[in-house]
Design an enzyme around this catalytic site. Structure first.
Site, PDB file in Angstrom:
ATOM      1  N   ARG A  36       0.811  -1.217   0.000  1.00 35.01           N
ATOM      2  CA  ARG A  36       0.000   0.000   0.000  1.00 35.01           C
ATOM      3  C   ARG A  36       0.841   1.262   0.000  1.00 35.01           C
ATOM      4  O   ARG A  36       0.378   2.337   0.351  1.00 35.01           O
ATOM      5  CB  ARG A  36      -0.974  -0.011   1.173  1.00 35.01           C
ATOM      6  CG  ARG A  36      -1.894  -1.214   1.106  1.00 35.01           C
ATOM      7  CD  ARG A  36      -3.141  -1.092   1.911  1.00 35.01           C
ATOM      8  NE  ARG A  36      -3.939  -2.320   1.821  1.00 35.01           N
ATOM      9  CZ  ARG A  36      -4.846  -2.556   0.884  1.00 35.01           C
ATOM     10  NH1 ARG A  36      -5.098  -1.670  -0.049  1.00 35.01           N
ATOM     11  NH2 ARG A  36      -5.516  -3.693   0.881  1.00 35.01           N
ATOM     12  N   HIS A  67       3.150 -10.865  -5.593  1.00 37.80           N
ATOM     13  CA  HIS A  67       1.994 -10.048  -5.932  1.00 37.80           C
ATOM     14  C   HIS A  67       2.435  -8.592  -5.886  1.00 37.80           C
ATOM     15  O   HIS A  67       2.997  -8.146  -4.887  1.00 37.80           O
ATOM     16  CB  HIS A  67       0.844 -10.304  -4.959  1.00 37.80           C
ATOM     17  CG  HIS A  67      -0.485  -9.826  -5.475  1.00 37.80           C
ATOM     18  ND1 HIS A  67      -0.693  -8.516  -5.850  1.00 37.80           N
ATOM     19  CD2 HIS A  67      -1.645 -10.478  -5.706  1.00 37.80           C
ATOM     20  CE1 HIS A  67      -1.948  -8.395  -6.292  1.00 37.80           C
ATOM     21  NE2 HIS A  67      -2.548  -9.568  -6.225  1.00 37.80           N
ATOM     22  N   TYR A  70      -0.999  -2.945  -4.759  1.00 34.69           N
ATOM     23  CA  TYR A  70      -2.369  -2.651  -5.177  1.00 34.69           C
ATOM     24  C   TYR A  70      -2.522  -1.231  -5.726  1.00 34.69           C
ATOM     25  O   TYR A  70      -3.553  -0.888  -6.298  1.00 34.69           O
ATOM     26  CB  TYR A  70      -3.334  -2.814  -3.988  1.00 34.69           C
ATOM     27  CG  TYR A  70      -3.427  -4.234  -3.480  1.00 34.69           C
ATOM     28  CD1 TYR A  70      -3.627  -5.291  -4.358  1.00 34.69           C
ATOM     29  CD2 TYR A  70      -3.330  -4.519  -2.125  1.00 34.69           C
ATOM     30  CE1 TYR A  70      -3.726  -6.594  -3.898  1.00 34.69           C
ATOM     31  CE2 TYR A  70      -3.422  -5.828  -1.655  1.00 34.69           C
ATOM     32  CZ  TYR A  70      -3.618  -6.858  -2.538  1.00 34.69           C
ATOM     33  OH  TYR A  70      -3.710  -8.149  -2.079  1.00 34.69           O
ATOM     34  N   HIS A 107      -2.518  -6.612 -11.046  1.00 32.62           N
ATOM     35  CA  HIS A 107      -3.879  -6.327 -11.510  1.00 32.62           C
ATOM     36  C   HIS A 107      -3.759  -5.459 -12.759  1.00 32.62           C
ATOM     37  O   HIS A 107      -3.161  -4.376 -12.686  1.00 32.62           O
ATOM     38  CB  HIS A 107      -4.672  -5.599 -10.421  1.00 32.62           C
ATOM     39  CG  HIS A 107      -4.871  -6.421  -9.188  1.00 32.62           C
ATOM     40  ND1 HIS A 107      -5.430  -5.932  -8.034  1.00 32.62           N
ATOM     41  CD2 HIS A 107      -4.588  -7.735  -8.937  1.00 32.62           C
ATOM     42  CE1 HIS A 107      -5.479  -6.901  -7.129  1.00 32.62           C
ATOM     43  NE2 HIS A 107      -4.972  -7.995  -7.645  1.00 32.62           N
ATOM     44  N   GLU A 146      -3.554 -10.768 -13.641  1.00 38.75           N
ATOM     45  CA  GLU A 146      -4.524 -11.498 -12.840  1.00 38.75           C
ATOM     46  C   GLU A 146      -5.924 -11.315 -13.424  1.00 38.75           C
ATOM     47  O   GLU A 146      -6.306 -10.216 -13.837  1.00 38.75           O
ATOM     48  CB  GLU A 146      -4.483 -11.010 -11.386  1.00 38.75           C
ATOM     49  CG  GLU A 146      -5.453 -11.785 -10.496  1.00 38.75           C
ATOM     50  CD  GLU A 146      -5.241 -11.529  -9.013  1.00 38.75           C
ATOM     51  OE1 GLU A 146      -4.218 -10.924  -8.629  1.00 38.75           O
ATOM     52  OE2 GLU A 146      -6.115 -11.954  -8.234  1.00 38.75           O
ATOM     53  N   ASP A 180      -7.534 -16.329 -10.869  1.00 36.11           N
ATOM     54  CA  ASP A 180      -8.097 -16.230  -9.518  1.00 36.11           C
ATOM     55  C   ASP A 180      -9.524 -16.784  -9.543  1.00 36.11           C
ATOM     56  O   ASP A 180     -10.405 -16.231 -10.218  1.00 36.11           O
ATOM     57  CB  ASP A 180      -8.067 -14.764  -9.059  1.00 36.11           C
ATOM     58  CG  ASP A 180      -8.532 -14.588  -7.611  1.00 36.11           C
ATOM     59  OD1 ASP A 180      -9.602 -15.128  -7.264  1.00 36.11           O
ATOM     60  OD2 ASP A 180      -7.829 -13.898  -6.849  1.00 36.11           O
ATOM     61  N   HIS A 183     -12.350 -14.350  -8.489  1.00 33.49           N
ATOM     62  CA  HIS A 183     -12.560 -13.280  -9.465  1.00 33.49           C
ATOM     63  C   HIS A 183     -13.258 -13.793 -10.737  1.00 33.49           C
ATOM     64  O   HIS A 183     -14.158 -13.142 -11.260  1.00 33.49           O
ATOM     65  CB  HIS A 183     -11.222 -12.635  -9.849  1.00 33.49           C
ATOM     66  CG  HIS A 183     -10.517 -11.998  -8.691  1.00 33.49           C
ATOM     67  ND1 HIS A 183      -9.250 -11.462  -8.791  1.00 33.49           N
ATOM     68  CD2 HIS A 183     -10.902 -11.788  -7.403  1.00 33.49           C
ATOM     69  CE1 HIS A 183      -8.895 -10.975  -7.609  1.00 33.49           C
ATOM     70  NE2 HIS A 183      -9.861 -11.161  -6.756  1.00 33.49           N
ATOM     71  N   HIS A 217      -4.898 -18.322  -8.023  1.00 31.77           N
ATOM     72  CA  HIS A 217      -5.252 -17.899  -6.673  1.00 31.77           C
ATOM     73  C   HIS A 217      -6.499 -18.698  -6.326  1.00 31.77           C
ATOM     74  O   HIS A 217      -7.478 -18.676  -7.077  1.00 31.77           O
ATOM     75  CB  HIS A 217      -5.564 -16.397  -6.615  1.00 31.77           C
ATOM     76  CG  HIS A 217      -4.344 -15.543  -6.777  1.00 31.77           C
ATOM     77  ND1 HIS A 217      -4.396 -14.183  -6.978  1.00 31.77           N
ATOM     78  CD2 HIS A 217      -3.024 -15.875  -6.741  1.00 31.77           C
ATOM     79  CE1 HIS A 217      -3.169 -13.711  -7.068  1.00 31.77           C
ATOM     80  NE2 HIS A 217      -2.315 -14.715  -6.944  1.00 31.77           N
ATOM     81  N   ASP A 230     -15.506  -8.705  -5.445  1.00 28.14           N
ATOM     82  CA  ASP A 230     -14.229  -9.316  -5.094  1.00 28.14           C
ATOM     83  C   ASP A 230     -14.151  -9.514  -3.582  1.00 28.14           C
ATOM     84  O   ASP A 230     -13.504  -8.740  -2.886  1.00 28.14           O
ATOM     85  CB  ASP A 230     -13.101  -8.401  -5.597  1.00 28.14           C
ATOM     86  CG  ASP A 230     -11.721  -8.952  -5.303  1.00 28.14           C
ATOM     87  OD1 ASP A 230     -11.620 -10.072  -4.788  1.00 28.14           O
ATOM     88  OD2 ASP A 230     -10.735  -8.244  -5.596  1.00 28.14           O
ATOM     89  N   HIS A 232     -13.322 -12.528  -0.875  1.00 27.76           N
ATOM     90  CA  HIS A 232     -12.828 -13.899  -0.746  1.00 27.76           C
ATOM     91  C   HIS A 232     -13.403 -14.618   0.476  1.00 27.76           C
ATOM     92  O   HIS A 232     -13.478 -14.043   1.553  1.00 27.76           O
ATOM     93  CB  HIS A 232     -11.297 -13.894  -0.638  1.00 27.76           C
ATOM     94  CG  HIS A 232     -10.623 -13.270  -1.826  1.00 27.76           C
ATOM     95  ND1 HIS A 232      -9.247 -13.152  -1.933  1.00 27.76           N
ATOM     96  CD2 HIS A 232     -11.122 -12.734  -2.966  1.00 27.76           C
ATOM     97  CE1 HIS A 232      -8.941 -12.565  -3.080  1.00 27.76           C
ATOM     98  NE2 HIS A 232     -10.051 -12.299  -3.725  1.00 27.76           N
ATOM     99  N   GLU A 262      -5.697 -16.652  -0.803  1.00 23.54           N
ATOM    100  CA  GLU A 262      -5.663 -15.244  -0.392  1.00 23.54           C
ATOM    101  C   GLU A 262      -6.898 -15.005   0.488  1.00 23.54           C
ATOM    102  O   GLU A 262      -7.695 -14.119   0.240  1.00 23.54           O
ATOM    103  CB  GLU A 262      -5.732 -14.320  -1.603  1.00 23.54           C
ATOM    104  CG  GLU A 262      -4.582 -14.468  -2.570  1.00 23.54           C
ATOM    105  CD  GLU A 262      -4.752 -13.566  -3.782  1.00 23.54           C
ATOM    106  OE1 GLU A 262      -3.885 -12.725  -4.022  1.00 23.54           O
ATOM    107  OE2 GLU A 262      -5.782 -13.698  -4.474  1.00 23.54           O
TER     108      GLU A 262
HETATM  109 ZN   LIG Z   1      -6.022 -12.921  -6.407  1.00 21.80          ZN
HETATM  110 ZN   LIG Z   2      -4.575  -9.856  -6.796  1.00 20.48          ZN
END
Ligand SMILES: [Zn+2]
Ligand SMILES: [Zn+2]
Length: 290
Positions: A36, A67, A70, A107, A146, A180, A183, A217, A230, A232, A262
């Site tokens: 982040r 990964h 973000y 992403h 992804e 994923d 997703h 994922h 999204d 999980h 995840e």
């Molecule tokens: Zn993912």
């Molecule tokens: Zn991701």
């Protein structure tokens, strides 16, 4: 498959191996910098040496995947944010390469206030430049787009968008897909039954090509099929359900592919104690292997 989970890299990326071992991982997914924040402390020779040592000590845990942050959005129509994102992504690829990590997952991006076509163009332009500028610094790191849930203006939720990105940016052996499950399900592709799974995977093959899938994922979904949400869930606790994961686990095409959880790390039991959920989810997955 080589199943595992996202592991904390607190105190150094090398620490993720021991954490992965404790959680019964055969493979791990990590951040190599704060996910982040834009800033990253440059890697030192000691960071790399610590990683190589931990990797050698945990020779049964492979492959590793990274990964990316973000914050990165190379679909952005704003030149400043685009450039910042591009440079951020390049740093991620080069850090993965410095550790000798084969996969960098990111992403694809959001088009925000532009439109789908412009967003796809922006992402492809970033990838073309990235492939060129990291050809020597990261020749063995595969950049994986992804599959996305389709929230907001996110791109990469339809197989057509992914195919368009791979084509416009490449073709290149250094580009791949990270699949994923949450997703893809959120984006409207059913994988719950053997029939639905077969259909979805053959559609993916027709449009993108199954050979592009490098890693997975494994997340169940808190929302129903096609909700573009999204969120999980633990394996078997969401709308995909256990059988959906059994379809992947028993498909010989993915025998050597890594799949990473995840999902939330801890849950509180009725007696107030904490349950380490990666171990629980991985045990559920192992039960599904025929
Ligand atoms: Zn993912
Ligand atoms: Zn991701």
């Amino acid at each position: 498959m080589r199943i595992g989970a996202h592991m904390s890299a607190a105190g150094g990326v090398h620490n993720a191996f021991q954490r992965g071992k404790d959680a019964t991982c055969q493979s791990i997914l990590v951040f190599t910098k704060s996910n982040r924040q834009w800033k990253a402390k440059p890697l030192t020779a000691e960071d790399i040496a610590d990683f190589k040592q931990a990797e050698a000590e945990h020779a049964d845990i492979f492959p590793v995947a990274v990964h990316a942050s973000y914050l990165i959005n190379i679909g952005s129509p704003k030149p400043e944010l685009w450039e910042k994102s591009y440079q951020g992504l390049k740093v991620e690829v080069e850090r993965a390469a410095a550790f000798g990590i084969p996969y960098l997952v990111f992403h694809p991006g959001s088009y925000v206030k532009s439109d789908e076509a412009m967003g796809l163009e922006s992402i492809a332009r970033g990838l073309r430049r990235l492939l060129e500028e990291t050809a020597e610094s990261a020749p063995n790191t595969i950049i994986c787009l992804e599959t996305m849930a389709g929230q907001g203006t996110n791109l990469g939720s339809s197989f057509e968008q992914l195919a368009a990105l791979l084509e416009k940016a490449g073709p290149s052996d250094r580009l791949g897909i990270c699949f994923d499950t949450c997703h893809v399900f959120a984006a409207g592709y059913d994988i719950r039954t053997p029939e639905a799974y077969r259909e979805t995977m053959s559609e993916f093959d027709r449009i993108v090509g199954l050979d592009k899938i490098k890693c997975f994922h494994f997340n169940d979904s808190k929302f129903e099929l096609g909700q573009n949400k999204d969120r999980h869930a633990h394996i078997g606790d969401g709308y995909i359900g256990r059988e959906g994961f059994a379809n992947f686990l028993n498909d010989p095409r993915w025998e050597n592919h890594p799949a990473h959880l995840e999902t939330p790390k801890v849950e509180t039991a009725e007696d107030g104690s904490e349950i380490e959920m990666d171990q629980v989810n991985l045990a559920v997955l192992r039960e599904l292997i025929k």
